[in-house]
Enzyme design. Sequence first.
Site, PDB file in Angstrom:
ATOM      1  N   CYS A 160     -45.928 101.386 -19.329  1.00 24.24           N
ATOM      2  CA  CYS A 160     -47.378 100.452 -19.155  1.00 24.24           C
ATOM      3  C   CYS A 160     -47.373 100.584 -18.055  1.00 24.24           C
ATOM      4  O   CYS A 160     -48.791 100.887 -17.069  1.00 24.24           O
ATOM      5  CB  CYS A 160     -47.485  99.532 -19.468  1.00 24.24           C
ATOM      6  N   HIS A 175     -51.151  95.098 -14.762  1.00 22.67           N
ATOM      7  CA  HIS A 175     -50.648  95.375 -13.547  1.00 22.67           C
ATOM      8  C   HIS A 175     -50.897  95.431 -12.661  1.00 22.67           C
ATOM      9  O   HIS A 175     -51.704  96.898 -12.131  1.00 22.67           O
ATOM     10  CB  HIS A 175     -49.591  96.196 -14.147  1.00 22.67           C
TER      11      HIS A 175
END
Length: 363
Positions: free
Chosen positions: A158, A253
């Site tokens: 990810c 993120h």
Amino acid sequence: MKKYKAGIIGATGMVGQRFITLLENHPWFEITLLAASPRSAGKTYLEAVGNRWVMKTPIPEKVKDMTVLDAVKDKENIAKTVDFVFCAVDMKKDEIRALEEEYARLECPVISNNSAHRHTKDVPMVIPECNSDHINVIEYQRKRLGTKHGFIAVKSNCSLQSYVPALYPLEKFGIEKAVVCTYQAISGAGKTFERWPEMVDNVIPYIGGEEEKSELEPLKVFGKLDDKTGEIVNSDTPKITSQCIRVPVSDGHLAAVFVSFKNKPSIDEIKKIWADFSGEPQALGLPLAPKQFIHYFEENDMPQTALCRDIEKGMAISVGRLREDTQYDYKFVCVSHNTLRGAAGGGVLLAELLCAKGYFDKK
């Protein structure tokens, strides 16, 4: 267009839940069955997931009363029923590797969110806008597995989704080295603040295994298919060193990137390349593909995780603060949604690409 029957293996976890929400009204795919661990098998999905449903939208009515199957014991029945499966299970890596190959050998294509097969040389690890040509390795994988239809395709970690798409179109300038520091949301650990109160007002400077993934997986994305060996050969560059830090953010993120080039481009060149960068998902008009893949922000305080993670349904990459550096050529900041672009959304986009290329059609 006919709808393809999709199964979700690992349906009760956070990524499995995200797959359910993304497929609820999908124009190409319909959820046909759900599978999970033995402790969930035999229950309705509502009973199995209980109070662990963490999506912002309610459990779709269509899946509430579906009986959850056993991902291992029921695999033959599952493989016969669906056109392909998404896999996001919580098991030991060697068990996942074996399970996904078993499904593939049962002639059931597997789109995996797991890390178990990311370094298997004939399994494509795809960021669809970047290295969509890697899916061509599937024909060689099928020969190894002895299948006509079944195969495994995976998405990358990810955190890579935030910075690799920004680096990838700059490869032509010869990326020599990069430093990447990622600041990762708690949903990347499958957690919420209610379940992880220790993360409130806290930062943890360690995420197990993430730094190795951040440094090694890009080399496969930048790699090339060798038709002689039938394998993806990793690139030698870019040389990346990383630090991965858990921060008190629910989703999204952020990556701080420092990069040097063999042939240094100008800032204007980089911005234009980012603005123009698109791939097969955009050319094919895939349902989940963002219209603008990379969004660049000129403001000094952008991109921000809370403001940018949901751009284009969470499938776009946000970049900003591009400037010269004293030690490297340039530095910049990137943001991506870790459970959408970085996990289930990336998996669905990969499935759409494979579907558009005919990989789910039995010959």
